[in-house]
Design a protein around this motif. Structure first.
Motif, mmCIF file in Angstrom:
data_model
loop_
_atom_site.group_PDB
_atom_site.id
_atom_site.type_symbol
_atom_site.label_atom_id
_atom_site.label_comp_id
_atom_site.label_asym_id
_atom_site.label_seq_id
_atom_site.Cartn_x
_atom_site.Cartn_y
_atom_site.Cartn_z
ATOM 1 N N LEU A 1 15.585 1.605 0.180
ATOM 2 C CA LEU A 1 14.673 0.719 -0.198
ATOM 3 C C LEU A 1 13.100 1.239 -0.355
ATOM 4 C CD1 LEU A 1 14.443 -2.398 -1.066
ATOM 5 C CD2 LEU A 1 13.555 -2.784 1.166
ATOM 6 N N ARG A 2 12.277 1.196 -1.299
ATOM 7 C CA ARG A 2 10.962 2.000 -1.387
ATOM 8 C C ARG A 2 9.989 0.776 -1.244
ATOM 9 N NH1 ARG A 2 12.781 4.640 -6.893
ATOM 10 N NH2 ARG A 2 13.727 2.469 -7.158
ATOM 11 N N THR A 3 8.651 1.293 -0.935
ATOM 12 C CA THR A 3 7.559 0.450 -0.590
ATOM 13 C C THR A 3 7.730 -0.461 -1.992
ATOM 14 O OG1 THR A 3 6.748 2.217 0.544
ATOM 15 C CG2 THR A 3 5.178 0.418 -0.231
ATOM 16 N N ASN A 4 7.093 -1.642 -1.629
ATOM 17 C CA ASN A 4 6.943 -2.594 -2.904
ATOM 18 C C ASN A 4 8.233 -2.939 -3.655
ATOM 19 O OD1 ASN A 4 4.256 -2.951 -2.111
ATOM 20 N ND2 ASN A 4 3.394 -1.345 -3.668
ATOM 21 N N GLU A 5 9.321 -2.488 -3.446
ATOM 22 C CA GLU A 5 10.673 -2.691 -4.192
ATOM 23 C C GLU A 5 10.862 -4.203 -4.112
ATOM 24 O OE1 GLU A 5 13.329 0.448 -3.787
ATOM 25 O OE2 GLU A 5 14.451 -0.064 -5.596
ATOM 26 N N LEU A 6 10.737 -4.739 -2.985
ATOM 27 C CA LEU A 6 10.926 -6.256 -2.603
ATOM 28 C C LEU A 6 9.673 -7.224 -2.935
ATOM 29 C CD1 LEU A 6 13.479 -6.136 -0.072
ATOM 30 C CD2 LEU A 6 13.869 -6.326 -2.339
ATOM 31 N N GLY A 7 8.698 -6.316 -3.499
ATOM 32 C CA GLY A 7 7.238 -7.130 -3.796
ATOM 33 C C GLY A 7 6.479 -6.759 -2.475
ATOM 34 N N GLU A 8 5.265 -7.113 -2.420
ATOM 35 C CA GLU A 8 4.612 -6.769 -1.256
ATOM 36 C C GLU A 8 4.971 -7.297 0.024
ATOM 37 O OE1 GLU A 8 0.319 -7.285 -1.884
ATOM 38 O OE2 GLU A 8 0.310 -5.998 -3.788
ATOM 39 N N ASN A 9 5.285 -8.638 -0.286
ATOM 40 C CA ASN A 9 5.927 -9.360 1.075
ATOM 41 C C ASN A 9 7.041 -8.747 1.619
ATOM 42 O OD1 ASN A 9 3.972 -11.253 0.818
ATOM 43 N ND2 ASN A 9 5.303 -12.733 -0.385
ATOM 44 N N GLY A 10 7.719 -7.959 0.991
ATOM 45 C CA GLY A 10 9.024 -7.077 1.282
ATOM 46 C C GLY A 10 8.426 -5.873 2.191
ATOM 47 N N ASN A 11 7.044 -5.603 2.325
ATOM 48 C CA ASN A 11 6.751 -4.442 3.173
ATOM 49 C C ASN A 11 6.618 -4.945 4.473
ATOM 50 O OD1 ASN A 11 6.970 -2.798 0.714
ATOM 51 N ND2 ASN A 11 4.611 -3.333 0.289
ATOM 52 N N THR A 12 7.137 -4.011 5.563
ATOM 53 C CA THR A 12 6.853 -4.588 6.811
ATOM 54 C C THR A 12 6.248 -3.304 7.671
ATOM 55 O OG1 THR A 12 9.016 -4.044 7.297
ATOM 56 C CG2 THR A 12 8.589 -6.256 6.992
#
Lengths: 562, 479
Positions: B348-359
């Protein structure tokens, strides 16, 4: 999916329907669901500075190609676009890395010329600048490249007679140990012949290089060999169809004007006069409205498959490997239907009439490690038996080996009549952009902006872009074969010039790697010599120079930060 | 997860789907069920910079998963997939699901990572046999022609190690960018020496046209990414390591690499369990590992040990051991972003799940963070005793550590990343194969670029060697 299952799995159904990709695939009952990445293209030709149309009367119903190549040594692809009765145009790429596309037209009486049907980039004289072969209704032109995208007319200095035919196809290769390329020109209808246009297809010609140290550029092209009969060629491609290390010339022909013609494969073995493969050789008659050729090794067996566009169904031909390798017999089977790639009528709208296909190109536009197929589509002019709204195809390679149409989802389904095209990474971000020349309508320039997801645009698979250099002759390594290995999978690419529809390109060779973060690459150079294995990390532009066991990376200029 | 799949699903598959999708139902999972992955972690609950409470919850979930004894209902088994990091099909299912050689070779993460405590290193019995999993994926021999036998590394301080590697990679990329800009503007080639945090990584030669010659690099991949994990230094992140290991050791395939997006199937390994572990659970495992306290220096010691350790510490430097086993590397930030900035597709990469997917996990919130010293610039000093760089560690005379026959991911067989010595007092046996029982043995085994230090060490008297031993054995993992 049955209603019962959907009813049981309400939660699941909601998840599925949130995804436009899955939903789109499921609504088309022709093929299995496509679950991979669908590119998101954005048309921005005018914003990018490209305002150009291919236009003209009957002679320009066909053609409409472009050459994509680097004319100023910045490694970004520039474009030269045919205009028909309009002047052709050279656009210099000024795009910033990963950003919006930007081109500036470079005007010159040498490159602003009318009656152009198509163009192919090539290095004719082995200097550091790429030259152009310009196909025309009338005299074809060889334009010699110089610094900063400056070109000069070079028919005379190359001893080249551009003739007066209606030229619509071209291909070039380096034969055996030749220092300069062999050129093949494909001609359409001989308008001067009695009874023209029907049954009056012009002959094609072959020009072998005549090395002459007293000539301006060390070579002359003054002794054409006629390839007769011609059957109204609309695309041709030098191809090593049987892995013999020796190219033949594949020509696709338009049945609309030929009488008794068919698709052709010329045996051009050096030292012999060219001859056609015949029934006795296993060549089977195929009569289509042949418009374009794309070559790719879809099953990585080393034997290329050929996509042939036509009016109606597209063909994908695969060779009988045993007959090809053991008996040199070119026996082909059409597998387009099995692969879900006939693309025989528009995939959107309500027009059931057949499609008209032109440029075809195989490339991995979603970097998943599977080749995808682009086909430019568009009615010839006013042919009422064929679809009027006929959007370009983007058939994405699926893991089951088939293709799935996603042109509409990808954003390329415009109501324009496509002709030539090129898939190239114009802004050096590892995502393949797309430029399409349209008849009587503006050029479409689609920037690849990423991939659809329910969370917005996202990154796709890993990729590599590879530039091959040879030091003295055949600088772009035409005829080289690349084997790109990731895990147990090997993808094959071949450096070729020709095919498509009046459109050709030179530059980085793009390979999608899926989830592989590195690849081992071996090159079979044009003379057959294999390189050692190069070890490459994904998501890079690699530069491989023959004789150098070390690979270098090229980094595009970083955009200025605001 | 597609309905296309369901057309051909058997009853077991559908049952599992129903269970997975019924996660909102609190009573769907019962403790006596043969599943350990009770409820998938809902990744949407963890977004942005997590609070201490959120951190604790996710760490707790990660610890459960790390200790979980996985079952076939969880997805254990990969009958039609190999251990390869790229999804790779087998031609036929192996006869045995479990095998100490080619795997599956463990029931839980903690089966091997347990010395001196969970998350730690492993005994020789827990060695792993590393094969790329492409050719000869199934092997029933420990013969080194088929695999590299590796001892289990500990994971304490792993979050800090990854943060260091990220900062070093960013440093090096910045240096390359600056040199590229200089070469382009001056139209002259530029040579630069790469250095980050005091570690030299060789040179780049950059042409005015933006072409970078990497042949003089030293101890790092040509993409200038510091890959800090595994004995070989070939794994970029804890996330990548976790996904690799879940597949290799347990046959549990993460959707972010083996799922339908990349393979066209949500049951790539064909064990009838779909979407075996999803991003939320992988994140929990990553955070748990990243949050493990760094090893410490044992201080509650008898006076004679303290005195010996002090002498040994000085000798350690005098022998130049600290040229590779650097006592500490400075770290600018303790904020651990997940997904990380350096992973490629398939992790998984940054922003791959949208900004809300970044922790973002602020490791400064961990209790152990207060124990880290800082330098005069306010940077945290990570006392890892390493340099996150690869070195040649064997030569023709001293070849004990050159015992592997297979290169790994472009890294030659006698080249390894400097072992971080923090925790070494708690993690015997030694050497990448775990076949050296004492510190003396592993020091004596240093060849290649460590040969000079090792030769000096050989000339020391027994008492001085003992002092070095005393020093190294103060570097422990607290239990």
């Amino acid at each position: 999916m049955t209603f019962t299952v959907r009813g049981l799995l309400t939660g699941l159904t909601i998840v599925c329907c949130l995804s436009p990709i899955t939903a789109s695939a499921e609504t088309n009952g022709d093929h299995a669901a496509f679950l991979g990445d669908v590119p998101k293209y954005q048309e921005e030709a005018l914003q990018a500075g490209i305002n150009h149309a291919y236009a003209g009367p009957w002679e320009y119903f066909v053609g409409g190609g472009l050459a994509t190549f680097d004319c100023n040594a910045d490694r970004l692809p520039d474009v030269f676009i045919a205009g028909g009765v309009n002047e052709s145009a050279l656009y210099v790429n000024q795009s910033s890395t990963g950003g919006a596309l930007k081109f500036e037209r470079q005007n010159s009486p040498v490159t602003n010329i009318t009656r152009v049907t198509g163009a192919y980039p090539i290095n004719l004289d082995n200097d550091q600048w790429t030259d152009l072969v310009v196909l025309r209704v009338g005299e074809n032109r060889l334009l010699r490249g110089g610094p900063d995208c400056r070109f000069s007319n070079a028919n005379v200095s190359f001893g080249f007679d551009g003739g007066g035919a209606w030229t619509t196809a071209f291909s070039a290769n380096f034969n055996e140990n030749d220092s300069h390329p062999t050129l093949a020109f494909g001609n359409y209808v001989d308008r001067t012949a009695p009874g023209s246009p029907w049954g009056t297809c012009d002959d094609n010609i072959l020009l072998r290089p005549q090395v002459d140290e007293s000539a301006s550029h060390g070579v002359r092209y003054h002794d054409p060999i006629t390839l007769s009969p011609g059957h109204c060629a609309l695309s041709m491609l030098f191809t090593d169809w049987n892995k013999s290390g020796r190219d033949a010339l594949r020509i696709t022909n338009d049945r609309h004007y030929h009488r008794g013609g068919e698709e052709q494969l010329w045996d051009l073995y050096s030292g012999r006069y060219p001859r056609l493969y015949t029934r006795a050789d296993g060549w089977q008659s195929l009569v289509i409205w042949g418009m374009g050729i794309a070559e790719g090794d879809l099953n990585a067996d080393g034997f290329p498959e050929y996509v042939l566009t036509s009016m109606g169904d597209t063909k994908i031909q695969t060779v009988d490997v045993v007959q090809a390798s053991e008996e040199q017999r070119p026996v082909y089977e059409d597998i387009a239907y099995q692969l879900g790639a006939t693309a025989h009528r528009p995939y959107s709208g309500d027009d059931l009439k057949p499609s008209t296909g032109w440029h075809a190109e195989l490339a991995d536009v979603n970097n998943d490690g599977l080749l995808d197929l682009f086909i430019a589509k568009g009615n010839v002019e006013q042919m009422s038996d064929f679809a009027r709204y006929d959007p370009d195809n983007l058939l994405l390679g699926n893991h089951d080996g088939r293709f799935v149409e996603h042109g509409e989802t990808a954003g390329i389904a415009l109501n324009r009549r496509g002709r030539g095209a090129s898939i190239s990474d114009f802004n050096a971000d590892g995502l393949l952009d797309l430029i399409v020349v349209n008849r009587e309508e503006p050029v479409s320039l689609f920037r690849h902006t990423g991939f659809y997801s329910e969370h917005g645009t996202r990154l796709g698979g890993n990729w590599l872009a590879i530039e091959l250099n040879q030091p003295k002759t055949n600088r772009h390594a035409l005829g080289a074969r690349l084997a790109i290995k990731t895990g147990n999978k090997t993808q094959v690419r071949e450096v070729q010039l020709g095919g498509g529809h009046a459109s050709g390109q030179l530059g980085f060779i793009h390979v999608g790697l899926g989830v592989a973060e590195r690849a081992t690459v071996r090159i079979q150079w044009p003379d057959g010599e294999w390189s050692a294995a190069y070890r490459l990390f994904a998501n890079h532009f690699a530069v491989i120079s023959r004789g150098d066991e070390h690979v270098s990376y090229w980094y595009p200029e970083k955009p200025q930060e605001n | 997860m597609t309905l296309y799949f369901l057309k051909g699903a058997n009853i077991k598959r559908i049952t599992w789907l129903l269970l997975i999708t019924a996660t909102a139902s609190a009573d769907s999972y019962q403790p006596w069920h043969d599943r350990t992955l009770a409820e998938p972690t809902d990744a949407s609950l963890f977004s942005g910079e997590l609070t201490k409470e959120q951190l604790d919850n996710l760490i707790s979930k990660g610890e459960q998963l790390f200790n979980a004894v996985f079952t076939t209902d969880d997805g254990v088994g990969r009958p039609m997939a190999t251990q390869a990091i790229i999804p790779t099909k087998r031609k036929r299912a192996p006869k045995n699901t479990f095998s100490r050689t080619a795997g599956l070779d463990a029931n839980a993460c903690a089966s091997c990572h347990n010395l001196p405590t969970i998350g730690g290193a492993g005994d020789f019995v827990a060695n792993v046999f590393v094969s790329e999993g492409f050719q000869l994926a199934d092997f029933d021999s420990t013969d080194p022609q088929f695999s590299n036998e590796r001892n289990t590394n500990h994971l304490f301080g792993a979050g800090l190690v990854e943060l260091l590697a990220r900062e070093m990679s960013a440093d090096l990329a910045r240096q390359r960018e600056q040199a590229l800009a200089q070469a382009r503007s001056t139209k002259e080639p530029v040579n630069i020496k790469l250095n980050s945090k005091g570690v030299n990584f060789g040179q780049l030669t950059i042409s005015a046209d933006g072409v970078v010659d990497t042949r003089k690099l030293d101890g790092i991949d040509t993409d200038l990414i510091v890959r800090p994990f595994s004995q070989k230094g070939v794994i970029t992140s804890l996330r990548q390591f976790t996904i690799n290991a879940l597949n290799h050791h347990h046959g549990i395939q993460a959707t972010e690499r083996f799922g339908e997006r990349w393979t066209g199937s949500n049951d790539f390994d064909e064990d009838s369990v779909v979407d075996e572990i999803q991003t939320g659970d992988v994140s929990a495992l990553v955070l748990w590992q990243a949050s493990l306290a760094p090893p410490t220096v044992k201080s509650d010691l008898p006076e004679n040990w303290i005195a010996a350790a002090e002498r040994g510490s000085k000798q350690f430097d005098d022998l130049n051991c600290n040229s590779c086993h650097k006592r500490s590397l400075p770290l600018d930030s303790l904020v651990f972003h997940d997904p990380g900035p350096l992973d490629a597709a398939g992790t998984l990469r940054t922003n791959e799940l949208g900004e809300n997917g970044n922790t973002a996990y602020n490791l400064a919130l961990m209790q152990w963070a207060d124990t880290l010293e800082k330098d005069e610039q306010g940077r945290w000093l990570v006392p890892l005793f390493g340099d996150l760089k690869r070195h040649v560690i064997a030569d023709t005379q001293v070849d004990t550590l050159g015992n592997e026959l297979l290169s790994q991911r472009f890294v030659e067989r006698n080249v390894f990343m400097t072992s971080e010595l923090w925790g070494i007092g708690s993690t015997a046996p030694y050497g990448h194969r775990g076949n050296l029982t004492t510190l003396n043995e592993v020091i004596e085994a240093h060849g290649g670029s460590a040969r000079a230090s090792r030769d000096k060490w050989l000339k020391l008297n027994d008492e001085t060697k003992s002092d070095i031993n005393a020093f190294l054995k103060t570097l422990v993992i607290e239990q």
